[in-house]
Design an enzyme around this catalytic site. Structure first.
Site, PDB file in Angstrom:
ATOM      1  N   GLU A 115       6.156 -33.670 -20.719  1.00  0.00           N
ATOM      2  CA  GLU A 115       4.878 -33.127 -20.212  1.00  0.00           C
ATOM      3  C   GLU A 115       4.900 -32.940 -18.688  1.00  0.00           C
ATOM      4  OE1 GLU A 115       1.347 -35.039 -21.714  1.00  0.00           O
ATOM      5  OE2 GLU A 115       1.886 -34.621 -23.783  1.00  0.00           O
TER       6      GLU A 115
HETATM    7  C1  LIG Z   1      11.927 -36.900 -25.708  1.00  0.00           C
HETATM    8  C2  LIG Z   1      11.443 -35.562 -25.329  1.00  0.00           C
HETATM    9  C3  LIG Z   1      10.406 -34.970 -26.048  1.00  0.00           C
HETATM   10  C4  LIG Z   1       9.977 -33.683 -25.733  1.00  0.00           C
HETATM   11  N1  LIG Z   1       9.044 -33.065 -26.521  1.00  0.00           N
HETATM   12  C5  LIG Z   1       8.763 -31.761 -26.298  1.00  0.00           C
HETATM   13  C6  LIG Z   1       7.918 -31.031 -27.198  1.00  0.00           C
HETATM   14  O1  LIG Z   1       7.398 -31.585 -28.169  1.00  0.00           O
HETATM   15  N2  LIG Z   1       7.718 -29.718 -26.970  1.00  0.00           N
HETATM   16  C7  LIG Z   1       8.263 -29.070 -25.906  1.00  0.00           C
HETATM   17  O2  LIG Z   1       8.050 -27.883 -25.759  1.00  0.00           O
HETATM   18  N3  LIG Z   1       9.058 -29.730 -25.013  1.00  0.00           N
HETATM   19  C8  LIG Z   1       9.326 -31.043 -25.202  1.00  0.00           C
HETATM   20  N4  LIG Z   1      10.143 -31.723 -24.318  1.00  0.00           N
HETATM   21  C9  LIG Z   1      10.670 -31.027 -23.164  1.00  0.00           C
HETATM   22  C10 LIG Z   1      10.154 -31.555 -21.823  1.00  0.00           C
HETATM   23  O3  LIG Z   1       8.869 -31.084 -21.573  1.00  0.00           O
HETATM   24  C11 LIG Z   1      11.188 -31.110 -20.789  1.00  0.00           C
HETATM   25  O4  LIG Z   1      12.275 -31.968 -20.939  1.00  0.00           O
HETATM   26  C12 LIG Z   1      10.694 -31.155 -19.388  1.00  0.00           C
HETATM   27  O5  LIG Z   1       9.816 -30.093 -19.182  1.00  0.00           O
HETATM   28  C13 LIG Z   1      11.810 -31.091 -18.353  1.00  0.00           C
HETATM   29  O6  LIG Z   1      12.723 -30.087 -18.610  1.00  0.00           O
HETATM   30  P1  LIG Z   1      14.290 -30.403 -18.574  1.00  0.00           P
HETATM   31  O7  LIG Z   1      14.513 -31.614 -19.381  1.00  0.00           O
HETATM   32  O8  LIG Z   1      15.026 -29.187 -18.933  1.00  0.00           O
HETATM   33  O9  LIG Z   1      14.577 -30.799 -17.064  1.00  0.00           O
HETATM   34  P2  LIG Z   1      14.928 -29.797 -15.885  1.00  0.00           P
HETATM   35  O10 LIG Z   1      13.914 -28.706 -15.816  1.00  0.00           O
HETATM   36  O11 LIG Z   1      16.341 -29.408 -15.960  1.00  0.00           O
HETATM   37  O12 LIG Z   1      14.679 -30.711 -14.603  1.00  0.00           O
HETATM   38  C14 LIG Z   1      15.668 -31.610 -14.068  1.00  0.00           C
HETATM   39  C15 LIG Z   1      15.063 -32.366 -12.906  1.00  0.00           C
HETATM   40  O13 LIG Z   1      14.688 -31.455 -11.872  1.00  0.00           O
HETATM   41  C16 LIG Z   1      13.343 -31.696 -11.486  1.00  0.00           C
HETATM   42  N5  LIG Z   1      12.749 -30.424 -11.065  1.00  0.00           N
HETATM   43  C17 LIG Z   1      12.799 -29.220 -11.679  1.00  0.00           C
HETATM   44  N6  LIG Z   1      12.149 -28.319 -10.954  1.00  0.00           N
HETATM   45  C18 LIG Z   1      11.677 -28.952  -9.858  1.00  0.00           C
HETATM   46  C19 LIG Z   1      10.919 -28.560  -8.716  1.00  0.00           C
HETATM   47  N7  LIG Z   1      10.501 -27.321  -8.535  1.00  0.00           N
HETATM   48  N8  LIG Z   1      10.620 -29.497  -7.799  1.00  0.00           N
HETATM   49  C20 LIG Z   1      11.024 -30.767  -7.947  1.00  0.00           C
HETATM   50  N9  LIG Z   1      11.743 -31.185  -8.991  1.00  0.00           N
HETATM   51  C21 LIG Z   1      12.057 -30.296  -9.929  1.00  0.00           C
HETATM   52  C22 LIG Z   1      12.661 -32.287 -12.697  1.00  0.00           C
HETATM   53  O14 LIG Z   1      11.566 -33.076 -12.312  1.00  0.00           O
HETATM   54  C23 LIG Z   1      13.790 -33.121 -13.276  1.00  0.00           C
HETATM   55  O15 LIG Z   1      13.808 -34.362 -12.632  1.00  0.00           O
HETATM   56  C24 LIG Z   1      10.566 -33.009 -24.626  1.00  0.00           C
HETATM   57  C25 LIG Z   1      11.566 -33.626 -23.876  1.00  0.00           C
HETATM   58  C26 LIG Z   1      12.004 -34.877 -24.215  1.00  0.00           C
HETATM   59  C27 LIG Z   1      13.102 -35.493 -23.400  1.00  0.00           C
END
Ligand SMILES: Cc1cc2nc3c(=O)[nH]c(=O)nc-3n(C[C@H](O)[C@H](O)[C@H](O)COP(=O)(O)OP(=O)(O)OC[C@H]3O[C@@H](n4cnc5c(N)ncnc54)[C@H](O)[C@@H]3O)c2cc1C
Length: 872
Positions: free
Chosen positions: A505
């Protein structure tokens, strides 16, 4: 009186008068008349130097000009507006939608520099209805009783089928669905309390129940669905016949979710045997909670209409639709394995899935409005599920750590007595209190109709971070007991789960760096949004009038904040008006002080950095921290009042507010140290910290009071962990720890007798297990007393014990293909296997395939979890 003293008195009169008027936000006309009268009196009765009088007249002129509306609009505002337009930060449509989501609440007051506490205090304390309380005491406790963490996480890799059935039968998935559709229609507060209780028991259950009650198909349908869609889906979602998930994230689009490439092309196709205009969908999503068992996907994709079948537009943007998972082309079933917490989470993909247009949530009118829908719902949902999960975890950790450290003895003392351990225990208790307060107060506001977007982001970030800190501290004070995995370890898996809440989220780093302050600065600031909207007004004359009004009000507001920040800092806010005359009075005053300092700093930051502030994430994150600390401190103060101002909770309140406001001070200081415009930083430091950084963190003595509060049985310990599942039962660690803690207090006189006997040489052993027999033989204690002590000692020995395993019970990951908790690996970058050649297995819980797998497992040998006791 000497001439010098008279001049000084006049100077103080001018300076003090100006500060008084600005501090109290007296309107421009009254201020101009008052200062004019003072200047006249000075000219008549004072002895002035011509140069000094000139300075005063020029200063007064600056006060008079803004009263001349026409003049200032043409000569000042018009050129200022031209410059302002060039400084406006570039903003995408999706960013604008995110900024406009929700409304402002107490966050707006904190931004004002002069919070009106009556507004916060007048909010009723959240209460559970009889029905909600009965649900918590009945089905919710019962579900907790059914959950065995080791069985779920290690043996089965899922919740047992009876828990799934119980969840569906008692409508745990339907807390937000209205009764007319068969749901429970609970308040946000009740929803949060249920999640907190489940989280205190088992992370798999709280995640499973949290998702359908958070952002998902039900929530989307309730807000945006057509009547037919509501009738079609909500009853099934309420009864548990339909299992929902929401699929937004894809491999390319994580934090930048709006960059998704999943597509829906408007085209003609066949639906139920008839040619119809519909959407051909292709998607590839990952990380989707409940996807492996879902019967309906809330799907986010970009809608295109290349043949103009529904209108003139070719691209509509992000759209949300409900997709039954049994349609041809939908792939679900495979699972991710999130950090050893086996809630159902996995990828889903779709290949040329054809659906009619009315599958779009809200129908064709909502084509392209998916992002707006999501961010609007997130503005509320983010304040509930994850924060209450963190609070529930904190409550369990606090309850366990308090008892464990009192029972565990080293160097002949309970480890809680050591100051180092005490420091961690105080943090555990204080951080848990902050989370409880934030969740309860914010959920209460949501139940009163607020949609607090910025507080939601604050709660999401801070509660999950505090939850992680509490988990770390609880691990540390438990030592090896928390490290050794097995049925007796009640902390290892909750500890592993903390990064999950951090990531979902809106990952935390992004939430802190971009959202809290970024959204707050524009939404909560009393004038910035008005200025932005005026600058963008296509009717330039109307825009000029509106901009002029907002700009001069803004200037007055900034001057007032400077006066307030300076005066409050100089006086330690001692004379600041607050609503209550209670022992917490000073904390309200401290928030007042930092509110003014924060509002002033924000204005200078926006004025000097403009749009660049958005990319200076470290600066905006620090300002976000100050806002968050003030919000959380206010929640703590309000929570204390909501709970009836219990004197025993006072140390928790003091520790929490001190910790938060100290952090606010330090973050403001770091902001100024790193602010690129050094003269402005210097000026701000003179106004905000004229006496230096005088606020101190909680004292050791105060920390000691928190330790006493959670290591002894009593109402404050119970209240702090109110929602935690702590029934006294064989597989309930919190109940067992509490029982042993109570026994330890009861047996203090007996232990005292043993100590005395040892001093007198009547018994020799240092170890309680041996002392009991010796004391019985020496008739220091009676037979009955010895039996009582033995029973107590055995209970403590059991609680201190950990599991061990035969070597073959500890399998190598990836080799145990029978166990769904160790899934067969699939690599995203490995060449894709066409679905026709190797279909993905779809085994929703309760399906025949799932039942077969469960049966197979039931026959499998169970882990022995043989106990090895350590000394108590
Ligand atoms: C257990 C689990 C359950 C989930 N359930 C759902 C679900 O039900 N439905 C759904 O749609 N999604 C779901 N997600 C997805 C979740 O919302 C994403 O994992 C999340 O949005 C982060 O994306 P990412 O993991 O690709 O990280 P990335 O986008 O690759 O980010 C990597 C890091 O970079 C940081 N970052 C990225 N951009 C910026 C910025 N501009 N400024 C500062 N920091 C930044 C992030 O904070 C993070 O620390 C789930 C994820 C997990 C792990």
């Amino acid at each position: 009186m000497s001439a010098f003293l008279i001049s000084l008195a006049w100077f103080l009169l001018f300076f003090g008068g100006a500060i008084y008027l600005a501090y109290n936000r007296v309107n421009l006309l009254t201020s101009t008349v008052t200062m004019g009268a003072l200047l006249l009196a000075y000219m008549l009765y004072g002895s002035w130097h011509p140069l000094w009088l000139l300075v005063l007249i020029v200063a007064y002129g600056a006060l008079v000009v803004p009263n001349l509306t026409e003049f200032r609009r043409e000569k000042i505002t018009r050129p200022a507006l031209d410059i302002y337009r060039t400084m406006l930060p570039s903003m995408s449509a999706t960013e604008k939608e995110a900024l406009e989501a929700g409304n402002t609440w107490w966050d707006g007051e904190l931004f004002s520099g002069m919070p009106d506490w009556d507004k916060l205090m007048s909010f009723p304390a959240p209460r559970l209805s009889e029905e909600e309380q009965a649900f918590l005491d009945g089905p919710c406790e019962e579900l907790c009783r059914m959950l065995d963490d080791w069985d779920i996480s290690h043996e089965r890799g899922d919740m047992p089928p009876e828990a799934w059935s119980f969840i569906k039968k008692h409508k745990f998935f339907a807390m937000i669905i209205p009764k007319q559709y068969g749901g429970l229609e609970f308040s946000a507060y009740a929803n949060a309390m249920v999640i907190a209780k489940l989280a205190s028991r088992n992370s798999t259950a709280s995640s499973t129940v949290g998702v359908p009650n958070s952002l998902g198909p039900a929530e989307l349908l309730l807000h945006y669905g057509t009547d037919e869609q509501k009738e079609r889906w909500l009853p099934g979602l309420a009864s548990g016949d339909e299992i929902p998930c929401f699929a937004l994230t894809s491999p390319q689009a994580g934090s930048d979710a709006a960059a998704l490439i999943d597509s829906g092309i408007v085209c003609k196709g066949s639906w139920e045997g008839k040619e119809t205009i519909g959407i051909r969908l292709n998607w590839d999503k990952r990380y989707i909670t409940l996807a492996p068992v879902a019967t309906v996907l809330g799907l986010a994709f970009k809608l295109y209409d290349p043949e103009h079948l529904i209108g003139n537009q070719e691209e509509y943007g992000i759209t949300a639709a409900l997709i039954p998972t049994d349609l041809p082309g939908v792939e679900i079933g495979r699972r991710h394995y999130p950090l050893n917490i086996p809630f159902q989470n996995g990828p889903t993909s779709g290949k040329d899935v054809f659906v009619p247009l009315d599958f779009i949530i809200g129908g064709i009118e909502n084509a392209g409005k998916g992002w707006k829908m999501l961010v609007e719902l997130l503005s509320v949902g983010r304040a509930i599920t994850l924060p209450s999960t963190a609070a529930g975890g904190g409550q369990a950790a606090s309850y366990a750590a308090g008892a464990y450290t009192q029972l565990r003895r080293q160097f002949n003392l309970p480890v809680a007595k050591f100051e180092g351990v005490g420091e961690a225990l105080a943090r555990i208790a204080g951080h848990t209190y902050i989370m409880n307060a934030a969740v309860s107060v914010t959920a209460g506001a949501i139940d009163q109709g607020e949609k607090p977007a910025v507080p939601s982001a604050i709660l999401k970030y801070h509660c999950t971070e505090l939850g992680r800190k509490v988990a770390n501290d609880a691990m540390d004070v438990h030592g090896g007991k928390a490290i050794m995995m097995g049925p007796k370890n009640y902390l290892g898996r909750p500890y592993m789960a903390t990064p999950i809440a951090i990531t979902v989220e809106g990952a935390n780093i992004l939430t802190r760096s971009l959202i809290i302050f970024g959204q707050g600065a524009i939404r909560c600031h009393p004038y910035v949004l008005r200025e932005l909207q005026a600058a963008e007004d296509r009717d330039s004359e109307r825009g000029l009038i509106e901009f002029d009004d907002a700009l001069f009000s803004h200037i007055g507001y900034a001057i007032s904040n400077a006066a307030r920040a300076f005066f409050l800092a100089l006086t330690h806010a001692k004379f600041s008006r607050v609503p209550l005359n209670t022992p917490t009075r000073r904390y309200y005053q401290n928030v007042n002080r930092y509110s003014a300092a924060f509002a002033l700093t924000t204005d200078f930051a926006m004025l000097t950095l403009g749009g660049k502030l958005k990319i200076r994430e470290l600066l905006s994150a620090r300002l976000g921290d100050v806002l968050s600390c003030m919000y959380l401190a206010s929640a703590v103060l309000k929570h204390f009042e909501n709970q009836g101002r219990r004197a025993t909770d006072l140390p928790l309140v003091e520790w929490s507010v001190r910790t938060l406001m100290y952090h606010a001070q330090e973050q403001l200081h770091s902001f100024l140290r790193n602010f690129p415009n050094r003269p402005v930083a210097f000026l701000l430091r003179c106004i905000i910290f004229p006496r230096g950084r005088t606020y101190s963190s909680p004292s050791d003595e105060l920390g000691g009071k928190l330790v006493a509060l959670i290591t002894k049985t009593g109402e404050a310990r119970e209240r702090l962990s109110e929602q935690a599942y702590r029934e006294l039962a064989a597989n309930s660690p919190l109940g067992l720890l509490q029982e042993a803690l109570q026994l330890s207090e009861q047996h203090l006189p007996l232990e005292q007798k043993l100590r005395q006997a040892r001093r007198e040489g009547l018994i020799r052993s240092e170890y309680l297990g041996h002392q009991i027999g010796e004391a019985e033989r020496a008739e220091v204690i009676s037979k009955a007393e010895a039996a009582e002590l033995r029973d107590y000692h055995e209970k403590v020995r059991f609680l201190m014990s950990v599991d061990d395993f035969s070597p073959d019970e500890i399998g190598r990951p990836g080799h145990n293909t029978d166990n769904p908790a160790v899934p067969e690996m699939a690599h995203e970058d490995a060449p894709a296997v066409p679905a026709a050649e190797e279909p993905r297995t779809k085994k929703p819980a309760g399906s025949k395939a799932a039942k077969k797998a469960a049966k197979k497992k039931a026959g499998k040998k169970k882990t022995s979890g043989k106990q090895s006791a350590t000394t108590s």
